[in-house]
Design a protein around this motif. Sequence first.
Motif, PDB file in Angstrom:
ATOM      1  N   GLY A  29      -3.903 -24.921  56.652  1.00  0.00           N
ATOM      2  CA  GLY A  29      -3.828 -23.466  56.715  1.00  0.00           C
ATOM      3  C   GLY A  29      -4.130 -22.869  55.364  1.00  0.00           C
ATOM      4  O   GLY A  29      -5.027 -23.320  54.667  1.00  0.00           O
ATOM      5  N   GLY A  30      -3.380 -21.866  54.966  1.00  0.00           N
ATOM      6  CA  GLY A  30      -3.618 -21.185  53.705  1.00  0.00           C
ATOM      7  C   GLY A  30      -3.349 -22.051  52.499  1.00  0.00           C
ATOM      8  O   GLY A  30      -3.591 -21.633  51.385  1.00  0.00           O
ATOM      9  N   SER A  35      -9.333 -23.912  51.754  1.00  0.00           N
ATOM     10  CA  SER A  35      -9.265 -22.481  52.057  1.00  0.00           C
ATOM     11  C   SER A  35      -9.123 -21.634  50.791  1.00  0.00           C
ATOM     12  O   SER A  35      -9.573 -20.495  50.749  1.00  0.00           O
ATOM     13  CB  SER A  35      -8.150 -22.176  53.065  1.00  0.00           C
ATOM     14  OG  SER A  35      -6.920 -22.636  52.600  1.00  0.00           O
ATOM     15  N   GLN A  42     -15.852 -16.389  48.817  1.00  0.00           N
ATOM     16  CA  GLN A  42     -16.034 -15.146  49.576  1.00  0.00           C
ATOM     17  C   GLN A  42     -15.950 -13.949  48.627  1.00  0.00           C
ATOM     18  O   GLN A  42     -16.736 -13.013  48.703  1.00  0.00           O
ATOM     19  CB  GLN A  42     -14.931 -15.078  50.627  1.00  0.00           C
ATOM     20  CG  GLN A  42     -15.048 -13.939  51.610  1.00  0.00           C
ATOM     21  CD  GLN A  42     -13.840 -13.913  52.556  1.00  0.00           C
ATOM     22  OE1 GLN A  42     -12.809 -14.568  52.308  1.00  0.00           O
ATOM     23  NE2 GLN A  42     -13.954 -13.179  53.636  1.00  0.00           N
ATOM     24  N   ASN A 104      -8.977 -12.611  49.174  1.00  0.00           N
ATOM     25  CA  ASN A 104      -7.981 -12.908  50.206  1.00  0.00           C
ATOM     26  C   ASN A 104      -6.736 -13.536  49.553  1.00  0.00           C
ATOM     27  O   ASN A 104      -6.630 -14.749  49.421  1.00  0.00           O
ATOM     28  CB  ASN A 104      -8.595 -13.847  51.249  1.00  0.00           C
ATOM     29  CG  ASN A 104      -7.669 -14.102  52.418  1.00  0.00           C
ATOM     30  OD1 ASN A 104      -6.504 -13.696  52.395  1.00  0.00           O
ATOM     31  ND2 ASN A 104      -8.172 -14.783  53.427  1.00  0.00           N
ATOM     32  N   SER A 106      -3.771 -13.977  50.579  1.00  0.00           N
ATOM     33  CA  SER A 106      -2.905 -14.863  51.357  1.00  0.00           C
ATOM     34  C   SER A 106      -3.426 -16.297  51.375  1.00  0.00           C
ATOM     35  O   SER A 106      -2.692 -17.219  51.726  1.00  0.00           O
ATOM     36  CB  SER A 106      -2.689 -14.328  52.775  1.00  0.00           C
ATOM     37  OG  SER A 106      -3.912 -14.144  53.427  1.00  0.00           O
ATOM     38  N   ALA A 107      -4.683 -16.497  50.955  1.00  0.00           N
ATOM     39  CA  ALA A 107      -5.206 -17.863  50.847  1.00  0.00           C
ATOM     40  C   ALA A 107      -4.918 -18.478  49.480  1.00  0.00           C
ATOM     41  O   ALA A 107      -5.253 -19.630  49.234  1.00  0.00           O
ATOM     42  CB  ALA A 107      -6.711 -17.867  51.111  1.00  0.00           C
TER      43      ALA A 107
HETATM   44  C1  LIG Z   1      -7.322 -15.232  54.503  1.00  0.00           C
HETATM   45  O1  LIG Z   1      -6.825 -16.539  54.330  1.00  0.00           O
HETATM   46  C2  LIG Z   1      -5.968 -16.948  55.362  1.00  0.00           C
HETATM   47  C3  LIG Z   1      -5.418 -18.312  54.964  1.00  0.00           C
HETATM   48  O2  LIG Z   1      -6.425 -19.219  54.686  1.00  0.00           O
HETATM   49  C4  LIG Z   1      -6.726 -16.993  56.672  1.00  0.00           C
HETATM   50  O3  LIG Z   1      -5.853 -17.385  57.715  1.00  0.00           O
HETATM   51  C5  LIG Z   1      -7.314 -15.623  56.964  1.00  0.00           C
HETATM   52  O4  LIG Z   1      -8.117 -15.669  58.110  1.00  0.00           O
HETATM   53  C6  LIG Z   1      -8.139 -15.145  55.799  1.00  0.00           C
HETATM   54  N1  LIG Z   1      -8.529 -13.763  56.000  1.00  0.00           N
HETATM   55  C7  LIG Z   1      -9.777 -13.348  55.852  1.00  0.00           C
HETATM   56  C8  LIG Z   1     -10.022 -11.892  56.101  1.00  0.00           C
HETATM   57  O5  LIG Z   1     -10.683 -14.098  55.540  1.00  0.00           O
END
Ligand SMILES: *[C@@H]1O[C@H](CO)[C@@H](O)[C@H](O)[C@H]1NC(C)=O
Length: 256
Positions: A29-30, A35, A42, A104, A106-107
């Motif tokens: 995941g994150g 990621s 990105q 991003n 949250s990643a």
């Molecule tokens: C941001 O990162 C999270 C965790 O990897 C992922 O679940 C999410 O889809 C990402 N959001 C975007 C807009 O790319």
Amino acid sequence: MALLVALLIFLFESSCFVFLQADASGHHGGLSLWSQRAALLQWKSALRSSPALLDSWREGTSPCSSNWTGFACSVMRRGHGTTLAVTRISLPNAGAEGTLRELNFSALPFLTHIDLSFNGLNGEIPPAIASLAELSYLDLTSNSLRGQIPFEIGNMGRLSQLGLGLNNLTGPIPASLGNLTKLVELVLNQNLLTGSIPEELGKLTGLQSLGLSDSLLSGQIPESLGNLTALSILHLYGNKLSGPIPSSLYATSSTC
Ligand SMILES: *[C@@H]1O[C@H](CO)[C@@H](O)[C@H](O)[C@H]1NC(C)=O
Ligand SMILES: *[C@@H]1O[C@H](CO)[C@@H](O)[C@H](O)[C@H]1NC(C)=O
Ligand SMILES: *[C@@H]1O[C@H](CO)[C@@H](O)[C@H](O)[C@H]1NC(C)=O
Ligand SMILES: *[C@@H]1O[C@H](CO)[C@@H](O)[C@H](O)[C@H]1NC(C)=O
Ligand SMILES: *[C@@H]1O[C@H](CO)[C@@H](O)[C@H](O)[C@H]1NC(C)=O
């Protein structure tokens, strides 16, 4: 036997190869390095000018083992194993232009340090930045950021240094900044901030430096600032403040 185990642990922790294997095989995941890298690439592609400095950020390479300019990584424990994580972004004065919106956050949950000072970042500070729960250092000094300082920044309990000076930030200083009790340095000077200085800033008793100069702040200087006993730098000039200088700022709270 114990020695062998120790040796294996050492090899595991020190080998990038093992990390890349683990990285490629598992979806965390994150949390996976994959990621984290995807989020950084990105953002790079969204930056308006992608200066030569960012050439080292490439598809198919790792921010941790391939020496990406401006990044540092640390080994993180994950359950019974370990993984590499991007912990620092340090790109001061790198000519980066664009916004933070495409980053991003949250990643990138392991970030402890972001220095993007003296770049050409514009747009607003995304409230999502507050999801960086480990962040202790955030320097966005001297960009072209506008809009308000997000209230959510008050949730970043690890922050010890926050620099947002020399931007075009508007609106009030959020009272929620008073929750950041680990802050040592808070510098918001040279913006277009309005409203009064929140008395909640008096809760930041570890603060050594408070810079609020050259904005449009009005109203009285709060008495509560007298509680900032660790303060050695206080810059409030160049505002529209009124009223007296509170005696709490110069009278010692002695028991005489
Ligand atoms: C941001 O990162 C999270 C965790 O990897 C992922 O679940 C999410 O889809 C990402 N959001 C975007 C807009 O790319
Ligand atoms: C990584 O960067 C350092 C410092 O810039 C440099 O000395 C070193 O040679 C680089 N290593 C690799 C594998 O590119
Ligand atoms: C702030 O905005 C003004 C007016 O739009 C502009 O001239 C100035 O360059 C901006 N300053 C920064 C630091 O972005
Ligand atoms: C942060 O501060 C604000 C205003 O001072 C307060 O309303 C809020 O509950 C606080 N949040 C946390 C998480 O402490
Ligand atoms: C200063 O702190 C004390 C206790 O830490 C508190 O009782 C007092 O209200 C604070 N003073 C101001 C002016 O906020």
